[in-house]
Write an enzyme that holds these catalytic residues in place. Structure first.
Site, short mmCIF file in Angstrom:
data_model
loop_
_atom_site.label_atom_id
_atom_site.label_comp_id
_atom_site.label_asym_id
_atom_site.label_seq_id
_atom_site.Cartn_x
_atom_site.Cartn_y
_atom_site.Cartn_z
N GLY A 15 0.85 -1.23 0.06
CA GLY A 15 0.07 -0.09 -0.02
C GLY A 15 0.69 1.31 0.02
O GLY A 15 0.58 2.28 0.59
N GLY A 17 1.53 3.29 -2.43
CA GLY A 17 0.90 4.39 -3.23
C GLY A 17 0.04 5.24 -2.41
O GLY A 17 0.28 6.56 -2.55
N GLY A 40 2.81 -2.01 -9.25
CA GLY A 40 1.45 -1.29 -9.55
C GLY A 40 0.98 -0.82 -8.34
O GLY A 40 1.01 -1.21 -6.91
N GLN A 225 7.89 -2.74 -5.24
CA GLN A 225 8.15 -4.01 -4.76
C GLN A 225 8.57 -3.84 -3.16
O GLN A 225 8.28 -2.96 -2.51
CB GLN A 225 9.24 -4.75 -5.36
CG GLN A 225 8.91 -5.30 -6.78
CD GLN A 225 9.25 -4.35 -7.76
OE1 GLN A 225 10.18 -3.62 -7.83
NE2 GLN A 225 8.38 -3.94 -8.71
N ARG A 308 -3.36 -11.49 -10.26
CA ARG A 308 -3.40 -13.09 -9.71
C ARG A 308 -4.05 -12.82 -8.18
O ARG A 308 -3.44 -11.78 -7.55
CB ARG A 308 -1.97 -13.55 -9.51
CG ARG A 308 -1.42 -13.89 -11.01
CD ARG A 308 0.13 -14.34 -10.77
NE ARG A 308 1.26 -13.31 -10.63
CZ ARG A 308 2.28 -13.29 -10.53
NH1 ARG A 308 2.95 -14.62 -10.54
NH2 ARG A 308 3.19 -12.37 -10.25
N LEU A 337 -5.11 -1.74 8.26
CA LEU A 337 -5.60 -1.87 9.81
C LEU A 337 -7.07 -2.63 9.75
O LEU A 337 -7.50 -3.53 10.35
CB LEU A 337 -5.16 -1.24 10.85
CG LEU A 337 -5.50 -1.66 12.21
CD1 LEU A 337 -4.10 -2.51 12.47
CD2 LEU A 337 -5.31 -0.36 13.35
N ASP A 338 -7.78 -1.66 9.17
CA ASP A 338 -9.44 -2.13 9.05
C ASP A 338 -9.60 -3.47 8.60
O ASP A 338 -10.77 -4.06 8.86
CB ASP A 338 -10.19 -1.09 8.17
CG ASP A 338 -9.46 -1.01 6.71
OD1 ASP A 338 -8.36 -0.71 6.53
OD2 ASP A 338 -10.35 -1.41 5.73
P1 IMP Z 1 9.70 -10.01 -11.76
O1 IMP Z 1 9.94 -8.73 -11.01
O2 IMP Z 1 8.55 -9.88 -12.67
O3 IMP Z 1 10.83 -10.57 -12.21
O4 IMP Z 1 9.01 -10.89 -10.77
C1 IMP Z 1 9.83 -11.55 -9.79
C2 IMP Z 1 9.07 -11.86 -8.43
O5 IMP Z 1 8.73 -10.64 -7.92
C3 IMP Z 1 7.73 -12.43 -8.61
O6 IMP Z 1 7.46 -13.41 -7.33
C4 IMP Z 1 6.61 -11.41 -8.70
O7 IMP Z 1 5.45 -11.71 -8.38
C5 IMP Z 1 7.20 -10.37 -7.64
N1 IMP Z 1 6.77 -9.05 -8.00
C6 IMP Z 1 7.53 -8.32 -8.86
N2 IMP Z 1 7.01 -6.93 -8.60
C7 IMP Z 1 6.10 -6.99 -7.68
C8 IMP Z 1 5.04 -6.15 -7.12
O8 IMP Z 1 4.93 -4.96 -7.36
N3 IMP Z 1 4.37 -6.34 -6.11
C9 IMP Z 1 4.42 -7.87 -5.56
N4 IMP Z 1 5.16 -8.64 -6.06
C10 IMP Z 1 6.19 -8.49 -7.16
#
Ligand code: IMP
Length: 432
Positions: A15, A17, A40, A225, A308, A337-338
């Protein structure tokens, strides 16, 4: 000279963002320093929900300037789509408002095809990548054979280099992975057009940021990430190919170490993971469904980039302590937390038990690489039933929710400064 770094403390999707959106109100520049469009970031403003993958999410605030640093890998198609998407929502993105580092590497359709082919070849041992070409693009960077944004300044030369790169990738696709080749001519034509459109955004962002800091401006560095996906410090090999930890903000933006004021670790109130790899506190069944949500709401636990369903579990404080060490958090921001409302009792993982020796461990002896060797040791905490989505002050939270936060602070030894209690901008408790 304040630089504030916001990073994820878990496996991404904490979270960030939300927290960036709040902190970006005071920032003049918002900057991405790692990863690419595998990220994302969801930000909800009134009726509008923005899902940004590559642009800094603080750019939703019209007063900010956005920066993409040298540590990022850029898919030009995604970048141009995102610029258009914001323009359609009434948020202007011009070369005056967005600067791209000349040294950022480019993700090509060749990298994406290789990502797919390599995952397929891994079979059972697949990483579960986002298929955005991240690993192959960083591999080319380290092998010193990648394409950098600066090459777009000469669209003809860029198109030529792009074609040569795709020819090399085709050789690997066909001979190494028995996959279909790409069409280099067609892709080079598109590359030429993209270079013309993006050239005016490219410059030396390190210099820009340095000057801004000298002028006393506040810069917000947005990590993508989370620490447990860090190439060095994460759950290797189930990691991404960049460094989402705070020190990488300096390297990925071209800044020295003397400008950092705050490092905010964004922590979800429970644990989630998307993709493969061990997850000691993972749960299934009814409590997992409650944590994950149904997928109807944009903030339910389904990947922003891939859609996913995320794996979910109890908050793991052994891992949080570990990531505190490699990041140097000055504070924590606790999100969602909610979502814990109505779950009673709550569990938190406070130690690990070594499956072979039965020994209880407070710290991981060799980092988080081989988590399957450990079983979580839980502490139970009482849950609460009251709706907390209207809480705005510490006193508004039920005593059990406050105890949950205080126990986290105690075990990690980092203060919690923000708690989110709902998806709206205003649903935040700021703790003095
Ligand atoms: P890649 O970064 O696409 O090579 O993925 C490698 C690993 O990182 C995988 O397990 C993805 O699901 C995870 N991953 C990459 N970017 C994100 C993110 O923004 N959020 C959660 N998992 C991520």
């Amino acid at each position: 000279m304040p630089l504030n770094i916001v990073v994820g403390t878990q496996w991404g999707d904490e979270g960030k963002g939300r927290v960036v959106d709040l902190l970006a109100r005071q920032a003049s520049i918002v900057a991405r320093f790692n990863g690419g469009d595998n990220a994302g970031h969801t930000v909800t403003v009134g009726q509008q929900t923005f899902k940004l993958h590559l642009l800094p999410s603080g750019m939703i605030h019209p007063h900010t300037m956005g920066v993409i640093g040298n540590g990022v890998v850029v898919n030009p198609t995604k970048l141009l789509d995102e610029i258009e998407m914001l323009k359609e929502a009434g948020i202007q993105v011009t070369p005056e408002r967005l600067r791209l580092s000349y040294a950022a590497h480019i993700i090509t359709p060749g990298h994406i095809a290789l990502d797919e082919a390599m995952e397929k070849a891994r079979g059972e041992g697949k990483i579960g990548t986002t298929m955005r070409g991240i690993g192959p693009a960083y591999t080319d960077k380290v092998a010193r054979s990648g394409l950098r944004m600066e090459s777009m300044l000469s669209p003809e030369e860029y198109a030529e280099a792009f074609k040569e790169h795709l020819e090399e990738v085709n050789w690997r696709l066909v001979n190494q992975y028995q996959a279909s080749p790409l069409d280099p001519e067609k892709a080079a034509g598109l590359a030429f057009d993209q270079a013309r459109r993006l050239a005016s955004y490219i410059g030396d962002v390190s210099q820009l940021l340095h000057l801004a800091l000298k002028n006393g401006e506040y810069i917000l560095a947005e990590g993508a990430q989370g620490a447990l996906l860090d190439l060095d410090h994460g759950t290797y090999p189930f990691v991404t190919s960049s460094s989402p930890t705070a020190p990488s903000a300096l390297l990925g933006l071209g800044l020295g170490v003397n400008c950092v004021e705050q490092v905010v670790g964004v922590t979800k109130s429970f644990q989630t993971r998307v993709g493969a790899g061990s997850f000691p506190t993972e749960i299934s069944g009814e409590p997992a469904l409650r944590l994950r949500g149904t997928g109807e709401k944009p903030w339910d636990e389904y990947g922003t980039t891939t859609g996913r369903p995320r794996r979910v579990g109890w908050l793991d404080l052994v891992l949080l302590r570990f990531t505190a060490r490699v990041n140097g958090y000055t504070e924590l921001a606790l999100t969602k937390l909610d979502v814990l409302t109505g779950i009673d009792p709550l569990q938190i993982c406070v130690a690990y038990r070594d499956r072979r020796t039965n020994e209880e461990l407070q710290e991981l002896p060799l980092g988080p690489g081989k988590l399957m060797d450990y079983a979580p040791v839980y502490e139970q905490l009482p849950g609460w039933r009251e709706d907390i989505t209207g809480a705005r002050r510490w006193e508004d939270l039920p005593p059990q929710a406050r105890s949950y936060i205080l126990r986290i602070e105690e075990l990690v030894q980092v203060p919690v400064s923000l708690v989110s209690v709902g998806p709206e901008r205003s649903q935040i408790v700021e703790i003095e």
